[in-house]
Write a protein that holds these residues in place. Structure first.
Motif, PDB file in Angstrom:
ATOM      1  N   PRO A 221      -9.649   2.835  -6.373  1.00 32.27           N
ATOM      2  CA  PRO A 221      -8.705   2.664  -5.331  1.00 32.27           C
ATOM      3  C   PRO A 221      -9.359   2.223  -4.204  1.00 32.27           C
ATOM      4  O   PRO A 221     -10.402   2.522  -3.801  1.00 32.27           O
ATOM      5  N   TYR A 222      -8.603   1.472  -3.205  1.00 31.80           N
ATOM      6  CA  TYR A 222      -9.250   1.029  -1.829  1.00 31.80           C
ATOM      7  C   TYR A 222      -8.049   1.654  -0.869  1.00 31.80           C
ATOM      8  O   TYR A 222      -6.933   1.449  -0.682  1.00 31.80           O
ATOM      9  N   SER A 223      -8.637   2.441   0.055  1.00 32.62           N
ATOM     10  CA  SER A 223      -7.716   2.979   1.142  1.00 32.62           C
ATOM     11  C   SER A 223      -8.220   2.802   2.691  1.00 32.62           C
ATOM     12  O   SER A 223      -9.310   2.383   2.608  1.00 32.62           O
ATOM     13  N   VAL A 224      -7.256   2.163   3.161  1.00 36.03           N
ATOM     14  CA  VAL A 224      -7.219   1.708   4.646  1.00 36.03           C
ATOM     15  C   VAL A 224      -6.782   2.889   5.541  1.00 36.03           C
ATOM     16  O   VAL A 224      -5.726   3.425   5.123  1.00 36.03           O
ATOM     17  N   VAL A 225      -7.575   3.164   6.358  1.00 36.34           N
ATOM     18  CA  VAL A 225      -7.080   4.444   7.400  1.00 36.34           C
ATOM     19  C   VAL A 225      -7.301   4.380   8.598  1.00 36.34           C
ATOM     20  O   VAL A 225      -8.360   3.592   9.138  1.00 36.34           O
TER      21      VAL A 225
ATOM     22  N   LEU B 148       0.884  -1.247   0.116  1.00 31.13           N
ATOM     23  CA  LEU B 148       0.118   0.061   0.072  1.00 31.13           C
ATOM     24  C   LEU B 148       0.837   1.116  -0.096  1.00 31.13           C
ATOM     25  O   LEU B 148       1.900   1.184   0.597  1.00 31.13           O
ATOM     26  N   SER B 149       0.461   2.346  -0.661  1.00 35.72           N
ATOM     27  CA  SER B 149       1.132   3.499  -0.527  1.00 35.72           C
ATOM     28  C   SER B 149       0.632   4.538   0.368  1.00 35.72           C
ATOM     29  O   SER B 149      -0.681   4.360   0.617  1.00 35.72           O
ATOM     30  N   VAL B 150       1.524   4.719   1.447  1.00 35.40           N
ATOM     31  CA  VAL B 150       1.168   5.306   2.647  1.00 35.40           C
ATOM     32  C   VAL B 150       1.188   6.883   2.651  1.00 35.40           C
ATOM     33  O   VAL B 150       2.364   7.354   2.406  1.00 35.40           O
ATOM     34  N   THR B 151       0.209   7.381   3.085  1.00 36.42           N
ATOM     35  CA  THR B 151       0.249   9.055   3.181  1.00 36.42           C
ATOM     36  C   THR B 151      -0.245   9.554   4.444  1.00 36.42           C
ATOM     37  O   THR B 151      -0.969   8.719   5.021  1.00 36.42           O
ATOM     38  N   ILE B 152       0.383  10.488   4.879  1.00 36.93           N
ATOM     39  CA  ILE B 152      -0.206  10.983   6.320  1.00 36.93           C
ATOM     40  C   ILE B 152      -0.388  12.451   6.077  1.00 36.93           C
ATOM     41  O   ILE B 152       0.252  13.276   5.407  1.00 36.93           O
ATOM     42  N   ASP B 153      -1.413  12.851   6.852  1.00 42.75           N
ATOM     43  CA  ASP B 153      -2.029  14.355   6.667  1.00 42.75           C
ATOM     44  C   ASP B 153      -1.481  15.211   7.843  1.00 42.75           C
ATOM     45  O   ASP B 153      -0.841  14.684   8.943  1.00 42.75           O
ATOM     46  N   GLY B 154      -2.033  16.480   7.845  1.00 39.37           N
ATOM     47  CA  GLY B 154      -1.596  17.248   8.741  1.00 39.37           C
ATOM     48  C   GLY B 154      -1.890  17.106  10.072  1.00 39.37           C
ATOM     49  O   GLY B 154      -1.382  17.563  11.335  1.00 39.37           O
ATOM     50  N   ILE B 155      -2.862  16.389  10.403  1.00 43.46           N
ATOM     51  CA  ILE B 155      -3.313  15.928  11.712  1.00 43.46           C
ATOM     52  C   ILE B 155      -2.723  14.473  12.137  1.00 43.46           C
ATOM     53  O   ILE B 155      -3.424  14.069  13.233  1.00 43.46           O
ATOM     54  N   GLY B 156      -2.140  13.849  11.154  1.00 39.31           N
ATOM     55  CA  GLY B 156      -1.691  12.403  11.591  1.00 39.31           C
ATOM     56  C   GLY B 156      -2.295  11.383  11.202  1.00 39.31           C
ATOM     57  O   GLY B 156      -2.123  10.425  11.433  1.00 39.31           O
ATOM     58  N   ASN B 157      -3.504  11.538  10.492  1.00 35.90           N
ATOM     59  CA  ASN B 157      -4.373  10.635  10.013  1.00 35.90           C
ATOM     60  C   ASN B 157      -3.597   9.825   9.020  1.00 35.90           C
ATOM     61  O   ASN B 157      -2.742  10.396   8.058  1.00 35.90           O
TER      62      ASN B 157
END
Lengths: 422, 422
Positions: B126-130, B61-70
């Motif tokens: 696409p499928y995203s796991v959060v 999976l390609s991992v991204t992180i946003d400004g609040i840490g999600n």
């Protein structure tokens, strides 16, 4: 006795010492008021003790420390066999306490020693200035512990095994840590001749009536209970009310009940929930456990016993209704104390001879003198507390009232130190 | 769709991951029960995050992180322009929480990704796991913070400035400290196609009825209030009751009032006082200040508004009677949420096609899905909680129920990932 009757303490020196001691653990308020946080057996308590011991030694007093850390500085008398006339109090404070509670009694007693020294007054009986360990009970129960152990009301072993409410530390270990585990036996091998303690009133009566001196007749009874309420932790959103066993609700109900206990007609009882700890203490979790304390006091022991009975019965009732378990532990229980009638009369007569107005008064707080009353004639002098405020950095007593109280202490101690004066 | 319809998740792999994550911050109970304390933005939260991110990366999976840490791990679809089908929940816990609350939703969503990967299933979307930051609100208010900011309901700046209840730390600083201050903008630039969250019920209903699947129709409204009650510190022995301004008594009275709010006939409201802090919190001192929280929830917003009004009015009344000041702050306020009707129908039909009994249910707890409902069609699946216990290390859901819930999640996500299946 004319020369001695004219003696008076040095108020500036006494006030300077009060301020100097209060700098240790100093706490400043927003409006210029200030006090101290010098909890028993902490590093600040150690620094405070060291300072007072230095002052004692500077005056040539011989300093002894007993097994619970009580410190006694003694000035010899001409009769080496005579028991010592004792005065003092405590120097530990509550968290954010005032500059006078306890401290005044210790430093005024020290000021009496310095006055005697300065004027070359020899006495028949020895004179002992004392400060007792852990009077406040802010970290370790019971309060008035040092004087209680000194007077044989609690075994030294039990006292040393007490655990701190803040960090579970063992009192005996803390005492070693600050270097005040002394060698003198506890309880004391020799009872003092007498004990007189100067203390601020901590209540509003003397100031309200404009009377500088309270002659304390006795101390009301004190009952400290810890309640541990075990319920069931649960989600605050998903758990229907009907299936909850919520110790926070039970604690609230008990808090309201404690107030009701004190509000019957003509009651002199006071009741306080001073400490509450919740586990896990999170906004969205019904707590699993709540620990709370109940402080009940009354001058009449019959009424205090009845209030304890009513509280226990209510706990059984509310625990059953909510499905929680309540474990009740008595942390301290002292019956009302009556001070020595002869000393009370002597205080009153001496105040009159000094031209000081006085009134008899009952103490709402517990004091070391009530423990000493178990082993020797004891009494107390109260000075006014502005607004009745105490256990608060805004605690204040006017300089003139401090001088009046300390001079009365000096004259009464002189009468006890040299029987010829009485 | 027969081949895909026969797909199922690997329950052993899922259970293994649940246990492995729960070891981080593990808390053991006296009777073999165990859970975790992994509070948001602590070192244990960091270790938990690192573990899940490793699992995401191991799956490609390609991992991204946003400004609040999600944290979002995405598996590409054949249509690069299509918004992602999203599933997940949170991995932070309360202090002494269970192994399933939130974690099940994240690891089941990850298990779906692994099942797709293992069986070489390509999807159109696409499928995203959060996993979202700080769902529990155990250290920082409001709860559900990460998903709220993700959905644009709270500004990133305001969220980063939140202060921890335990040590006053700033959330933004804590986020940097654990290395999860990501670069992706908040709120999200692209709304997901849809969001389905698997979660334990945390209540007693499904287990009581023996139904393995709850199709969640919506979430009750939540109102979190903090009350700071300022009174006057005073000595517990010397201060007559009539002159006291005792914030501990007021807190008790409010605690009893909160219970009364919930016990009117037919009320579905729940009310909890989860947190109480007293200053100075000493047995023999009337406190100067008490801080308490009130958590009120109701599926009907009208009733919630009325309860808030009654609470506020009672605070004014009791504060005036006791002479204290009460400062009330809303820490969180969420109106009741209704989930997407089409998704609800799809969940119900899919459960039936899998031979799983289901019932519609309202959520008593707040969930990240209610925040996602602001920006995309959203819904939830509940699995039974033994004894309704949650926010507690004894929280438990049977293996078979976990498998049923995760397989329903898999099949519903497949239907959203490939429109042809619907």
């Amino acid at each position: 006795m004319s020369a001695v009757g004219d003696l008076s303490i040095d108020i500036d020196r006494l006030l300077r010492r009060i301020d100097e001691l209060a700098e240790i653990g100093r706490v400043d308020g927003p409006d210029g008021e200030w006090g101290s946080a010098r909890l028993a057996l902490t590093a600040d308590d150690q620094r405070g003790r060291d300072l007072v011991v230095t002052w004692m030694r500077d005056l040539g007093l011989s300093v002894t420390i007993d097994g619970i850390g009580n410190v006694v500085g003694t000035r010899p008398g001409s009769d080496p066999a005579a028991p010592a006339v004792m005065s003092g109090s405590h120097i530990d404070t509550v968290r954010g306490g005032g500059r006078f509670d306890g401290i005044l009694g210790v430093l005024a007693a020290l000021e009496v020693a310095e006055t005697l020294e300065q004027h070359g007054i020899d006495t028949e009986r020895p004179y002992s200035v004392v400060f007792f360990t852990n009077e406040e009970g802010a970290r370790f129960a019971p309060d008035m512990m040092g004087s209680l152990v000194f007077a044989g009301g609690l075994s030294l072993e039990e006292a040393l095994d007490a655990r701190a409410v803040d960090n579970e530390a063992r009192l005996g270990d803390e005492l070693i840590g600050i270097g005040y585990d002394g060698g003198l036996p506890c309880p004391t091998a020799v009872a003092p001749h007498s004990f007189v303690e100067l203390h601020i009133e901590q209540g509003p009566i003397l100031e309200g009536e404009g009377v500088p001196i309270g002659v304390v007749e006795g101390v009301q009874g004190i009952s400290w209970t810890q309640l541990v309420i075990d319920g069931r932790a649960a989600h605050a959103g998903t758990t229907p009310m009907r299936v909850r066993s919520d110790p926070a609700f039970v604690a609230s109900a008990i808090g309201v009940f404690v107030r009701e206990l004190t509000t019957t007609a003509d009651s002199q009882m006071v009741g306080t929930v001073g400490r509450v700890e919740m586990v896990p203490n999170l906004i969205n979790v019904v707590p699993s456990q709540v620990t709370m304390t109940v402080d009940l006091r009354d001058p009449d022991d019959t009424k205090l016993v009845e209030a304890e009975r009513l509280l226990a019965a209510y706990c059984v009732e509310v625990a059953a209704a909510e499905g929680v378990e309540i474990t009740s532990t008595s942390l301290a229980r002292f019956e009302p104390v009556e001070f020595d009638r002869e000393l009370i009369d002597l205080l009153e007569e001496t105040a009159t001879s000094l031209g000081l107005a006085s009134r008899r008064i009952a103490s709402g707080a517990g004091h070391d003198a009530q423990m000493l009353a178990r082993i020797c004639p004891s009494a107390m002098i109260f000075t006014p507390s502005v607004g009745g405020v105490s256990h608060n950095i805004a605690e204040f007593t006017a300089d003139a009232d401090i001088a009046a109280g300390a001079n009365l202490l000096l004259q009464v101690l002189l009468r006890n130190l040299n029987p010829i004066y009485r």
